[in-house]
Scaffold this active site. Structure first.
Site, mmCIF file in Angstrom:
data_model
loop_
_atom_site.group_PDB
_atom_site.id
_atom_site.type_symbol
_atom_site.label_atom_id
_atom_site.label_comp_id
_atom_site.label_asym_id
_atom_site.label_seq_id
_atom_site.Cartn_x
_atom_site.Cartn_y
_atom_site.Cartn_z
ATOM 1 N N THR A 12 0.813 -1.214 0.000
ATOM 2 C CA THR A 12 0.000 0.000 0.000
ATOM 3 C C THR A 12 0.846 1.263 0.000
ATOM 4 O O THR A 12 0.491 2.263 -0.640
ATOM 5 C CB THR A 12 -0.945 0.006 1.221
ATOM 6 O OG1 THR A 12 -1.865 -1.078 1.106
ATOM 7 C CG2 THR A 12 -1.723 1.309 1.317
ATOM 8 N N THR A 96 0.862 -4.604 4.098
ATOM 9 C CA THR A 96 0.505 -4.956 5.476
ATOM 10 C C THR A 96 -0.169 -6.323 5.597
ATOM 11 O O THR A 96 -0.113 -6.941 6.660
ATOM 12 C CB THR A 96 -0.422 -3.890 6.086
ATOM 13 O OG1 THR A 96 -1.633 -3.815 5.321
ATOM 14 C CG2 THR A 96 0.255 -2.529 6.107
#
Length: 362
Positions: A12, A96
C-alpha cells in the site's frame, strides 16, 4: 555516516490508483522519485539526522503482499545478504496483509544478524495527503540507522515490534499492528524509548553474518531452501464447531506438492472437536510424517498442551505455546525447507530460535 538500505517490495505504501481507480503498487524507480519528493528525505538523507543516509533498491516485480509466497521471502532475504556488508541497517517496505508472515520468516532465514532489519509500510499510500506512510517510513529509517539491534522487526505507528511476534490487528486504523504476547522493543515519540532488556543478544562471532564465511554459507542455504520449496507445502486450518474429518482429509490428501505441515488454529488453549473420525484423520496425518501444530485462534494467550481432555496432543500435534499463527506457519516452512525430518522439525518448533515463543506461555 550510517547507511540504510531500503528494499521496496510493493504494498500500500507505494500504491496509486490505476485506470479503474483500484490501488496498485507503482514500480521501484517511480516510488524512489516519490520518496525523494517527501519533506526531509531529498538527497537520500534524513534532514534532522545528517549522519544518516539511505539507498533504495526494489524487486523487479512489485507486489501487493497478498500475492507474496515463501519464494518471495527467500528473495528478500537474499537481497539483504547481497548487500549486508555495505550497510548498517535495512528497511523492507512491504504490504501490510502478509507483513507478519514475511517478518517471521526473515527472522528464521537470517540467523546471525548483528544489524536491524525493519519491515514497514502503511495503511494509506505515501502519495495521499492524509496518510500514515511518511512517519512510518521515516521512523523505520531512523531506527534502522541508529539502533544496534540484532533482530528482524516491524515498525508501525510508533511501535517497534519483534517481527515474529507481530500481527496485523486492524485493517483500517493507523495502529494496524500489535504484539499481543510480547511488549514493544521500542516506542517512538519525541524520543525513542528503547526497551533494551527485551532485545536479542548480539550473535557470537563464530555465528555472526559479519563473518564472510558465515555469510557465504547463509547464501548457499537460501539457494537450497529455494529448491526445496517446490517439493512441499504447509497448510492452515481454522477449527470450528462441526468440523468434519472429510475437511481435514481434503486439505491433506492428493495435493501437489504434498502437505508436510499443518497449522491448526484451535479453540482457546489448544482444544479441538472430540469427533473420533476428526481425531483419527489428524492422527493418521501425524503417522504419515505431517507436522501438525496446535495453535490458538485467540489473539493473545498460549496453548497449554494437556490442560484439557479436548487438547490435541494425543493425536501428535505439537503445542505452539504463544507462537503466532504467522510465525508458526513461517517457521514450519523454513525448517522443512532445510531438509530436516519430522522428528527434528517437531523438536525445533517447540524451541525458541529467534525469540518467537515463550515455552510455557507468555
Amino acid at each position: 555516516m550510517a547507511k540504510v538500505y531500503v528494499l521496496y517490495t510493493g504494498g500500500t505504501i507505494g500504491c496509486e490508483p490505476d485506470s479503474q481507480g483500484a490501488l496498485a503498487p507503482i514500480p521501484g524507480p517511480a516510488f524512489e522519485r516519490l520518496v525523494l519528493s517527501m519533506p526531509g528525505l531529498s538527497g537520500h538523507t534524513v534532514a534532522d539526522h545528517p549522519e544518516l543516509g539511505w539507498t533504495m533498491g526494489w524487486l523487479d516485480r512489485t507486489l501487493d503482499s497478498a500475492a507474496m509466497t515463501p519464494a518471495d521471502w527467500l528473495l528478500i532475504a537474499q537481497r539483504i545478504l547481497d548487500v549486508y556488508g555495505d550497510y548498517d541497517g535495512f528497511v523492507v517496505l512491504h504490504g501490510t496483509d502478509t507483513m507478519a508472515y514475511t517478518a517471521s520468516a526473515l527472522s528464521f532465514l537470517l540467523p546471525g544478524l548483528s544489524k536491524p532489519v525493519i519491515l514497514g509500510g502503511s495503511q494509506v499510500p505515501l502519495s495521499f495527503t492524509l496518510s500514515d506512510a511518511l512517519p512510518n517510513l521515516v521512523g523505520a529509517l531512523v531506527l534502522a540507522g541508529t539502533l544496534e539491534l540484532p533482530e528482524v522487526c516491524v515498525y508501525f505507528d510508533t511501535l517497534l515490534l519483534r517481527g515474529n511476534r507481530a500481527r496485523k490487528v486492524d485493517a483500517n486504523r493507523f495502529a494496524g499492528f500489535g504484539s499481543p504476547n510480547f511488549p514493544p522493543l521500542a516506542t517512538v515519540g519525541s524520543f525513542v524509548a528503547a526497551n533494551r532488556a527485551l532485545w536479542l543478544p548480539m550473535p557470537e562471532e563464530d555465528f555472526s553474518l559479519a563473518v564472510p564465511a558465515n555469510l557465504a554459507a547463509r547464501k548457499r542455504a537460501l539457494a537450497t531452501k529455494a529448491t526445496a520449496l517446490a517439493e512441499f507445502s504447509v497448510a492452515m486450518l481454522w477449527l470450528h464447531p462441526g468440523l468434519r474429518a472429510s475437511t481435514v482429509k481434503a486439505v491433506l490428501a492428493g495435493t501437489t506438492p504434498p502437505v508436510k505441515g499443518l497449522v491448526l488454529l484451535a479453540f482457546g488453549e489448544g482444544n479441538g472437536p472430540t469427533d473420533p473420525e476428526f481425531l483419527a484423520a489428524l492422527s493418521d496425518a501425524n503417522r504419515k510424517g505431517v507436522i501438525v501444530m496446535d495453535n490458538t485462534q485467540a489473539q493473545g494467550g498460549s496453548v497449554l498442551p494437556g490442560a484439557y481432555a479436548t487438547g490435541l496432543g494425543a493425536v501428535g500435534a505439537v503445542g505452539a505455546y504463544d507462537l503466532t499463527p504467522e510465525a508458526s506457519f513461517a517457521k514450519l516452512v523454513c525448517l522443512i525447507a532445510s531438509g530436516l525430518g519430522p522428528d527434528a522439525v517437531k523438536a525445533l518448533m517447540a524451541e525458541a530460535l529467534a525469540g518467537e515463543l515463550t515455552v510455557g506461555g507468555a
